[in-house]
Design a protein around this motif. Structure first.
Motif, PDB file in Angstrom:
ATOM      1  N   LYS A 113       0.838  -1.213   0.000  1.00  0.00           N
ATOM      2  CA  LYS A 113       0.000   0.000   0.000  1.00  0.00           C
ATOM      3  C   LYS A 113       0.867   1.254   0.000  1.00  0.00           C
ATOM      4  N   ILE A 114       2.104   1.114   0.513  1.00  0.00           N
ATOM      5  CA  ILE A 114       3.014   2.260   0.594  1.00  0.00           C
ATOM      6  C   ILE A 114       3.900   2.265  -0.646  1.00  0.00           C
ATOM      7  N   SER A 115       4.009   3.388  -1.356  1.00  0.00           N
ATOM      8  CA  SER A 115       4.806   3.475  -2.575  1.00  0.00           C
ATOM      9  C   SER A 115       6.288   3.524  -2.240  1.00  0.00           C
ATOM     10  N   ALA A 116       6.980   2.397  -2.425  1.00  0.00           N
ATOM     11  CA  ALA A 116       8.399   2.324  -2.085  1.00  0.00           C
ATOM     12  C   ALA A 116       9.248   3.123  -3.063  1.00  0.00           C
ATOM     13  N   ALA A 117       8.936   3.008  -4.354  1.00  0.00           N
ATOM     14  CA  ALA A 117       9.758   3.692  -5.373  1.00  0.00           C
ATOM     15  C   ALA A 117       9.725   5.204  -5.173  1.00  0.00           C
ATOM     16  N   GLY A 118       8.529   5.732  -4.918  1.00  0.00           N
ATOM     17  CA  GLY A 118       8.405   7.179  -4.717  1.00  0.00           C
ATOM     18  C   GLY A 118       9.156   7.642  -3.487  1.00  0.00           C
ATOM     19  N   ILE A 119       9.047   6.863  -2.412  1.00  0.00           N
ATOM     20  CA  ILE A 119       9.765   7.224  -1.184  1.00  0.00           C
ATOM     21  C   ILE A 119      11.273   7.154  -1.415  1.00  0.00           C
ATOM     22  N   ARG A 120      11.726   6.134  -2.143  1.00  0.00           N
ATOM     23  CA  ARG A 120      13.169   5.995  -2.406  1.00  0.00           C
ATOM     24  C   ARG A 120      13.690   7.184  -3.196  1.00  0.00           C
ATOM     25  N   ARG A 121      12.926   7.595  -4.211  1.00  0.00           N
ATOM     26  CA  ARG A 121      13.354   8.758  -5.000  1.00  0.00           C
ATOM     27  C   ARG A 121      13.425  10.007  -4.124  1.00  0.00           C
ATOM     28  N   SER A 122      12.434  10.170  -3.262  1.00  0.00           N
ATOM     29  CA  SER A 122      12.425  11.333  -2.370  1.00  0.00           C
ATOM     30  C   SER A 122      13.634  11.324  -1.441  1.00  0.00           C
ATOM     31  N   LEU A 123      13.977  10.135  -0.937  1.00  0.00           N
ATOM     32  CA  LEU A 123      15.116  10.036  -0.020  1.00  0.00           C
ATOM     33  C   LEU A 123      16.438  10.302  -0.739  1.00  0.00           C
ATOM     34  N   VAL A 124      16.552   9.814  -1.985  1.00  0.00           N
ATOM     35  CA  VAL A 124      17.767  10.085  -2.761  1.00  0.00           C
ATOM     36  C   VAL A 124      17.890  11.591  -3.022  1.00  0.00           C
ATOM     37  N   VAL A 125      16.752  12.221  -3.355  1.00  0.00           N
ATOM     38  CA  VAL A 125      16.757  13.676  -3.553  1.00  0.00           C
ATOM     39  C   VAL A 125      17.209  14.379  -2.277  1.00  0.00           C
ATOM     40  N   PHE A 126      16.647  13.969  -1.150  1.00  0.00           N
ATOM     41  CA  PHE A 126      17.012  14.589   0.121  1.00  0.00           C
ATOM     42  C   PHE A 126      18.500  14.400   0.405  1.00  0.00           C
ATOM     43  N   GLN A 127      18.995  13.191   0.131  1.00  0.00           N
ATOM     44  CA  GLN A 127      20.408  12.883   0.339  1.00  0.00           C
ATOM     45  C   GLN A 127      21.297  13.805  -0.492  1.00  0.00           C
ATOM     46  N   PHE A 128      20.928  14.013  -1.743  1.00  0.00           N
ATOM     47  CA  PHE A 128      21.756  14.854  -2.608  1.00  0.00           C
ATOM     48  C   PHE A 128      21.546  16.339  -2.334  1.00  0.00           C
ATOM     49  N   VAL A 129      20.404  16.703  -1.797  1.00  0.00           N
ATOM     50  CA  VAL A 129      20.232  18.092  -1.357  1.00  0.00           C
ATOM     51  C   VAL A 129      21.270  18.403  -0.288  1.00  0.00           C
ATOM     52  N   LEU A 130      21.411  17.493   0.689  1.00  0.00           N
ATOM     53  CA  LEU A 130      22.403  17.698   1.747  1.00  0.00           C
ATOM     54  C   LEU A 130      23.815  17.739   1.171  1.00  0.00           C
ATOM     55  N   LEU A 159      17.008  12.932 -10.621  1.00  0.00           N
ATOM     56  CA  LEU A 159      16.944  13.141  -9.172  1.00  0.00           C
ATOM     57  C   LEU A 159      17.983  14.158  -8.716  1.00  0.00           C
ATOM     58  N   VAL A 160      19.179  14.125  -9.317  1.00  0.00           N
ATOM     59  CA  VAL A 160      20.218  15.088  -8.947  1.00  0.00           C
ATOM     60  C   VAL A 160      19.826  16.497  -9.374  1.00  0.00           C
ATOM     61  N   VAL A 161      19.215  16.610 -10.549  1.00  0.00           N
ATOM     62  CA  VAL A 161      18.767  17.927 -11.019  1.00  0.00           C
ATOM     63  C   VAL A 161      17.718  18.496 -10.070  1.00  0.00           C
ATOM     64  N   ILE A 162      16.760  17.658  -9.645  1.00  0.00           N
ATOM     65  CA  ILE A 162      15.744  18.110  -8.680  1.00  0.00           C
ATOM     66  C   ILE A 162      16.415  18.517  -7.373  1.00  0.00           C
ATOM     67  N   SER A 163      17.406  17.719  -6.942  1.00  0.00           N
ATOM     68  CA  SER A 163      18.144  18.033  -5.713  1.00  0.00           C
ATOM     69  C   SER A 163      18.824  19.389  -5.818  1.00  0.00           C
ATOM     70  N   PHE A 164      19.402  19.657  -6.973  1.00  0.00           N
ATOM     71  CA  PHE A 164      20.101  20.932  -7.189  1.00  0.00           C
ATOM     72  C   PHE A 164      19.136  22.108  -7.083  1.00  0.00           C
ATOM     73  N   ILE A 165      17.948  21.950  -7.666  1.00  0.00           N
ATOM     74  CA  ILE A 165      16.947  23.024  -7.633  1.00  0.00           C
ATOM     75  C   ILE A 165      16.527  23.314  -6.186  1.00  0.00           C
ATOM     76  N   ILE A 166      16.390  22.274  -5.384  1.00  0.00           N
ATOM     77  CA  ILE A 166      15.979  22.450  -3.982  1.00  0.00           C
ATOM     78  C   ILE A 166      17.136  22.988  -3.140  1.00  0.00           C
ATOM     79  N   ALA A 167      18.340  22.464  -3.381  1.00  0.00           N
ATOM     80  CA  ALA A 167      19.501  22.785  -2.535  1.00  0.00           C
ATOM     81  C   ALA A 167      19.998  24.215  -2.731  1.00  0.00           C
ATOM     82  N   THR A 168      19.885  24.744  -3.944  1.00  0.00           N
ATOM     83  CA  THR A 168      20.481  26.055  -4.245  1.00  0.00           C
ATOM     84  C   THR A 168      19.969  27.174  -3.339  1.00  0.00           C
TER      85      THR A 168
END
Length: 809
Positions: free
Chosen positions: A428-445, A741-750
Motif C-alpha cells: 500500500k506504501i509506494s516504495a519507489a516514490g519514497i526511495r526517489r524522495s530520499l535520494v533527492v534529500f540525500q543529494f540536497v544535503l 533526481l540530482v537535477v531536482i536536488s540541485f533546484i531544492i539545494a540552491t
C-alpha cells in the motif's frame, strides 16, 4: 522470540553481504563523524563547568559608546570588582585577572639553575583566584597559595620542563620579561584534569608582585583602563539579573560625572562564567573563544552525515523488500501481527546501528590524531571514562536505529500475506516514490555541503588576494620579550639594515594583524572629549610606514626627532571633519582627568589599510612616533631577497651577535595575517573532510540502488540488447533516472545553500558576492559524482550476455 529475530537478522545479513557491507560501513563511518563532532562540541561547551560554585560565578563585562563607536570589552576598570563586593551584600567574593599579553609581555624567560626557556600564558591574579576557580593541585594547596608577593603557581607541563621529576614546591625560579625581572617562589602545581578553563594559563602570579600589582592597586580609573578581567561569586540564592539591574546606578555613583565629561556611555553586565568560552563578540578575550554559530554548523554537519547514512539504510532495505516479502507472508500466516513485524525489523535496525557504533569506536581511535589536527583541539580517549559519552553512544544507537529502520519496518510489515505468498510483492506504501524522495534529500544535503566548500574557499581566496592597503609579503616578524632584549633592538636594527637583502627595519609596540590594545579619544582644535573620536594606535619609529608598505595620501612620513607627531588614516581624518590637506599640521587633543590634557600634531594622512581582520571595517587609527626602547616589543624586517635560506642565515648571525642568549625565532607577516582567519580555515578543513565522507556514504547508497535497479531490469536490458541497443544506450537508460533526481536536488539545494552561506558571509565586512557559478559548480560536481557511481553498475549490466539474462524466460 528475540532469539529467533536475532537469528533471522544475522542470517539475512550474512546472505546479503554487499547489502550488509554498504549499510554497516555507511552507518559506521557516519557514526564516527557524528560522534567526533558531538565530542568536540561537548568539549567546547564544557569549559568552566568544573568550578565548585560555577553557577554563581560571573564575569563583569563593559560596553562603551564613544561618538557613535561601540566597544565591547571582556574586561573592566581595576576598581570595579572590589567596589561591587563592598556595595552589595549578595557578592560573596571577587578576583581579578591580568593577562601579561595585554601589557605587551607576550613571552617570559623562565630560569631554574641551568634550565631556561621562553613560555607564554602568564596571568597576574588576586590571592582569591583559587577560591573562585577550581584546579586540581598536584603539589601545594589552593588556600593561601598566592597570598605572598612573588609567589607563583605553575601548570604541570611547565613544572615538568623546569624541574623534571623533582618536586617543584618551594623552589625559586627567575622570570624575565618586558616588565619584571625577579625571583618567584613556586607555591603550587596544578593540572587541567578537572576540566578546561577560558583562562588558559601556564603560570599564575600573585598580583602583589612588583610594579604591576602596585599600579593596579593604585589605579582608580572608572571610565577607561578596561584591562582587568574581573569576576564575582554571588552568595547562594542571589539573583544575578537583579544585581545587573543595579549596575547603572552603581556606575553612575563612581564614574557618572567623568563619563559625561568624556562623552562616554558605559554599561556593565554580568556574564555567567560557564558561557564565556562559547560567547563571541568581546574584544581582548583572555583566550580564543568558540563561535556558537561555528559550533551550530558543526552539529548540522554531524546531523547531515548521519541522516545520509540512515537514508542509505532505508533505501536499500525497501529496495530489497521482495527478498523478504515471503518471510513476512509466512510470519503473518502463522500468527505474527503487524506490531510484531515492526518490532522485528526495528530490532534489526538497532542491531545494525549498534554494530556500526562498535566498528566506529576503533576507527575513531585510529583517526583521532588526524581529526584533532583538523579541529586544532586535543580530544582524547580519556573521554570514554565520561558517562556522558556512553549516553551519547546510546542515543546515537537509538536515534539512528529508529530513524533508519522506521520506514522499512512499516513498509515491510504492510505486505498482505495472501498476495506475497502468491508472488505479488506490491504494498500500500509506494516504495519507489519514497526511495526517489530520499535520494533527492540525500543529494540536497550533499550539494549544500559542496556549495559550502566552494563559497568558503572563494572567501578565503578573496581574503588572501585582497589588497589590505599594506604589503604583507616578504616580511619577517621578531618579538622581544625581555627588557634586556628590548634594549638591544636599536643596535640589532642598525646591523640588519646593513644586509643587502634587507629593505627596511622598523620597531613598534605591535605589528599589523595583531589585536591593538591601545586607543585614545582625540578631538581637533575647538573640540572636547564629549565629541572625541576613539582612535586605535601603534607607537612606532620613523621606519614603520616604509617597512610595511603603507601609502601616504598627503603630508610626510615620520622622521627622526618627530616627538609629538602622528600619522592618521583617512577614516580618522573624515571622522574629525578634516580633509587630507587640512589635516596636515592639525593638533589633536586628548584629556583624561585628572591627568593634564595633551596633544599631538598630524604629520601626514595614510590611505586606509586593514590593520586588523576583514571581519571588521577600517576604524580610526594613528601611528604615534616614539624612540623609547621600553615601548617597543616587535620588529618587522622587509626583505627583497629571493634566497631566503642565505638571508636567514645572515640575519641569524646578526641576531646572535646582538642577542647571544636569546633564541632566534621569527614568523612571516603574511602567515600572521592568515591566523586571523583560523576559525574559517578550520571550518573549511572540517567541511572538506566531512563532505568527502558524506559523498562517500551517498555513493555507497547510489551504488547499491543502481545494482538493485540493474537487477530488476535485467530481462528488459537483455531484450533491448537482442533488439540492437548499444552499450551506451543501455547506460543512458539506467542513468537518466538518477540524473533527474540530482537535477531536482540541485533546484531544492540552491536556495538553501544561498541562504545559509549568505548568513555566514555576513560575519565579514569585506566578502565575496554570491554568484550563480558557485552553485552551478556544486551541482555539476554532484552530478558527476552520481554518474560516476551509477556508471559502474550501468556498464556492468549493459555488458552482460543477453542470453544469460533471458535464459529463465
Amino acid at each position: 522470540m528475540l532469539k529467533s529475530y536475532f537469528k533471522t537478522a544475522l542470517r539475512f545479513l550474512l546472505k546479503n553481504k554487499t547489502f550488509s557491507f554498504i549499510n554497516i560501513f555507511g552507518l559506521a563511518v557516519g557514526t564516527l563523524c557524528c560522534l567526533y563532532i558531538l565530542l568536540y562540541v561537548q568539549q567546547q561547551y564544557s569549559y568552566d563547568k568544573q568550578h565548585t560554585n560555577a553557577k554563581n560565578i560571573y564575569r563583569i563585562t563593559a560596553s562603551m559608546v564613544l561618538t557613535g563607536d561601540k566597544h565591547s570589552f571582556a574586561s573592566v576598570s581595576p576598581p570595579v570588582a572590589a567596589a561591587l563586593k563592598s556595595d552589595f551584600p549578595e557578592v560573596k567574593s571577587y578576583t581579578r585577572v591580568l593577562k601579561t599579553d595585554n601589557l605587551g609581555a607576550k613571552e617570559h624567560l623562565l630560569r631554574y639553575q641551568e634550565q631556561s626557556f621562553y613560555e607564554k600564558g602568564a596571568f597576574y591574579v588576586d590571592s582569591t583566584f583559587f577560591d573562585l576557580f577550581s584546579y586540581h593541585f598536584v603539589e601545594g594547596k589552593a588556600p593561601h597559595a598566592l597570598d605572598e608577593p612573588y609567589s607563583i603557581v605553575l601548570l604541570k607541563p611547565i613544572a615538568d620542563k623546569l624541574f623534571g621529576h623533582e618536586s617543584a614546591l618551594g623552589k625559586v625560579i627567575n622570570i624575565n620579561d618586558q616588565w619584571v625581572k625577579h625571583d618567584f617562589k613556586v607555591t603550587g602545581v596544578v593540572d587541567e584534569s578537572l576540566g578546561k578553563s577560558h583562562i588558559e594559563g601556564n603560570m599564575f602570579i600573585s598580583m602583589k608582585s612588583g610594579e604591576t600589582g602596585t599600579s593596579l592597586a593604585n589605579d582608580g580609573e572608572w571610565a577607561g583602563n578596561n584591562y582587568t578581567y574581573s569576576y564575582i561569586e554571588l552568595k547562594p540564592g542571589a539573583d544575578a539579573k537583579a544585581l545587573e539591574k543595579k549596575l547603572p546606578a552603581f556606575l553612575n555613583k563612581y564614574a557618572g560625572q567623568k563619563l559625561k565629561n568624556l562623552g562616554i556611555q558605559k554599561v556593565m553586565n554580568l556574564e555567567p562564567v560557564t558561557t564565556i568560552h562559547t560567547t563571541s563578540g568581546y574584544d581582548a578575550e583572555p583566550s580564543k573563544t568558540a563561535d556558537p554559530s561555528f559550533l551550530l554548523i558543526l552539529v548540522l554537519i554531524a546531523v547531515m552525515i548521519q541522516v545520509i547514512a540512515c537514508i542509505n539504510f532505508m533505501n536499500l532495505s525497501t529496495a530489497r523488500a521482495s527478498k523478504r516479502a515471503k518471510e513476512v507472508g509466512v510470519r503473518k500466516v502463522i500468527g505474527a501481527g503487524k506490531f510484531d513485524l515492526i518490532q522485528q525489523f526495528l530490532g534489526e535496525s538497532f542491531l545494525l546501528a549498534f554494530i556500526g557504533v562498535i566498528i566506529a569506536l576503533p576507527l575513531l581511535w585510529a583517526v583521532l590524531p588526524y581529526l584533532n589536527s583538523i579541529t586544532h583541539t586535543d580530544i582524547r580517549l580519556t573521554f570514554f571514562s565520561d558517562y556522558r559519552l556512553w549516553l551519547m553512544l546510546a542515543s546515537l544507537v537509538i536515534v539512528t536505529g529508529f530513524v533508519a529502520g522506521s520506514y522499512p519496518a512499516f513498509y515491510l510489515s504492510a505486505f498482505e500475506a495472501v498476495k506475497v505468498i502468491k508472488g505479488n510483492f506490491s504494498s500500500k506504501i509506494s516504495a519507489a516514490g519514497i526511495r526517489r524522495s530520499l535520494v533527492v534529500f540525500q543529494f540536497v544535503l550533499s550539494i549544500v555541503l559542496i556549495s559550502g566548500i566552494v563559497i568558503i574557499y572563494s572567501q578565503l581566496n578573496y581574503i588572501k588576494a585582497k589588497d589590505l592597503g599594506f604589503d604583507q609579503s616578504q616580511k619577517l616578524v621578531f618579538n622581544f620579550y625581555t627588557s634586556d632584549a628590548q634594549n638591544r633592538m636599536a643596535a640589532l636594527a642598525s646591523d640588519l639594515r646593513q644586509l643587502s637583502g634587507v629593505k627596511a627595519v622598523s620597531s613598534a609596540d605591535n605589528y599589523l594583524s595583531q589585536f591593538i590594545m591601545h586607543d585614545h579619544g582625540v578631538y581637533p582644535e575647538g573640540g572636547n572629549m564629549e565629541t572625541a573620536i576613539d582612535a586605535q594606535n601603534i607607537t612606532c619609529d620613523q621606519y614603520f610606514v616604509k617597512a610595511n608598505g603603507i601609502k601616504l595620501l598627503s603630508g610626510r612620513d615620520l622622521m627622526q626627532g618627530d616627538s609629538g607627531k602622528v600619522l592618521i588614516n583617512q577614516t580618522l581624518a573624515k571622522r574629525l571633519n578634516l580633509t587630507e590637506q587640512t589635516a596636515i599640521g592639525a593638533r589633536l587633543y586628548s584629556h583624561y582627568a585628572p591627568n593634564p590634557a595633551w596633544y599631538v600634531t598630524v604629520a601626514g594622512v595614510m590611505k586606509d589599510f586593514n590593520y586588523n581582520s576583514l571581519h571588521n571595517d577600517v576604524r580610526p587609527f594613528m601611528l604615534i612616533y616614539d624612540t623609547h626602547a621600553w615601548s617597543f616589543n616587535s620588529m618587522v624586517v622587509a626583505t627583497n631577497s629571493k634566497n631566503y635560506k642565505a638571508l636567514l642565515s645572515q640575519i641569524s648571525a646578526v641576531w646572535h651577535k646582538n642577542l647571544p642568549l636569546v633564541p632566534f625565532e621569527y614568523s612571516f607577516l603574511d602567515s600572521e595575517v592568515q591566523k586571523q582567519y583560523e576559525t574559517e580555515i578550520v571550518l573549511s578543513q572540517i567541511i572538506n573532510s566531512f563532505t568527502l565522507i558524506a559523498i562517500l556514504i551517498s555513493c555507497l547508497g547510489l551504488f547499491g540502488l543502481a545494482a538493485f535497479s540493474a537487477e530488476q531490469r535485467r530481462k528488459e536490458i537483455g531484450v533491448r540488447k537482442v533488439l540492437g541497443s548499444s552499450v551506451s544506450g543501455i547506460v543512458k537508460l539506467l542513468s537518466v533516472d538518477f540524473v533527474k533526481l540530482v537535477v531536482i536536488s540541485f533546484i531544492i539545494a540552491t536556495p538553501i545553500a544561498w541562504y545559509g552561506m549568505n548568513k555566514w558571509l555576513q560575519a565579514f565586512a569585506y566578502r565575496v558576492t554570491l554568484s550563480w557559478w558557485m552553485f552551478a559548480l556544486a551541482g555539476m560536481m554532484a552530478l558527476f559524482i552520481a554518474l560516476f557511481t551509477v556508471s559502474f553498475q550501468a556498464i556492468k549490466a549493459a555488458l552482460l550476455n543477453p542470453v544469460k539474462s533471458l535464459r529463465s524466460e
